[in-house]
Design a protein around this motif. Structure first.
Motif: not given
Length: 261
Positions: A243-256
């Motif tokens: 679940h933590e891996l699936d939810a990375l986009e909910e915790r971090f701005d991935m643009s950089k």
């Protein structure tokens, strides 16, 4: 003769056919160039396009797909192929998760979340060694026949990808390019978008992702079949880490993290 070759290996029936031809004709069999592609996605799409099917009709279509494609080489039996199709169909319907999958952030998107930073010195080898060590302990009880494949000398090379990639956090694959001993051998690459400080991407999370890839290593050509899922979920805290891996986009701005350097 083929036990030390990577998947796909020739099936027993094909080997026997070649041997029988040579015995009866006393010459080498003629070589015919064949190009074929195996796509579970295409098979699933064809099943869906066929509309409502009885179980017998569905089995017939899958049997035809298995016997007329490279599936006979990739899967040792029809039932392994059948299981792989069902697993992939369920995954596409969001009934099963896959820690390898990642959605690429939309270009130009804005976010108020903290940036997922990049650390070029983030170590990957030590978490990999720990994962293999713990994995051997798990497999000695759960699947002793493949446990030795996680001995240090038999582990595939591992590295970060050269650039961030969309669609996968990591992948196990057979190296098809290059020269020498490396060609035809398995490798594991981890998306360098995860090359972040431990305060953001913990070693614990990386090790779970690496375990997923090592299960591919001990079960080559099996996809995410039932046996794969059984071994994958034996990792400690499997459900939480997945679940933590699936939810990375909910915790971090991935643009950089996905910016090419």
């Amino acid at each position: 003769m083929f036990d030390d070759l990577p998947i796909p290996q020739p099936v027993v029936s094909d080997v026997k056919a070649v041997v029988e031809f040579c015995r009866s004709e006393r010459v080498a069999p003629p070589l015919v160039k064949v190009r074929s592609v195996l796509s579970l996605n295409r098979i699933i799409a064809e099943l869906r396009d066929a509309g409502p099917l009885s179980e017998d009709e569905r089995l017939k279509l899958l049997r035809e797909a298995y016997e007329s494609s490279l599936a006979r080489m990739a899967y040792a039996s029809f039932w392994l192929f059948y299981d792989a199709v069902n697993q992939e169909s369920a995954r596409q319907s969001d009934l099963l998760g896959n820690p390898e999958n990642v959605d690429h952030p939309a270009p130009g998107s804005t976010s108020t979340l903290p940036l997922l930073a990049r650390r070029s010195d983030r170590d990957l080898l030590e978490p990999f060694r720990r994962t293999a060590h713990r994995g051997r302990q798990i497999l000695r009880d759960a699947a002793p026949e493949v446990a030795d494949l996680l001995q240090p000398a038999l582990l595939p090379p591992i590295s970060w990808t050269r650039h961030p990639i969309s669609g996968a956090w990591a992948f196990w694959n057979v190296q098809l390019q290059g020269k020498g001993k490396g060609k035809g051998r398995p490798i594991i690459e981890v998306n360098c978008a995860l090359q972040a400080p431990k305060t953001q991407i913990s070693d614990e999370l990386l090790e779970y992702l690496l375990w997923h890839e090592l299960v591919h290593h001990v079960l080559p050509g099996r996809g995410h079949d039932g046996e794969f899922r059984r071994l994958e979920c034996l990792w400690p805290d499997f459900a939480r880490l997945d679940h933590e891996l699936d939810a990375l986009e909910e915790r971090f701005d991935m643009s950089k993290a996905f910016a090419h350097k």
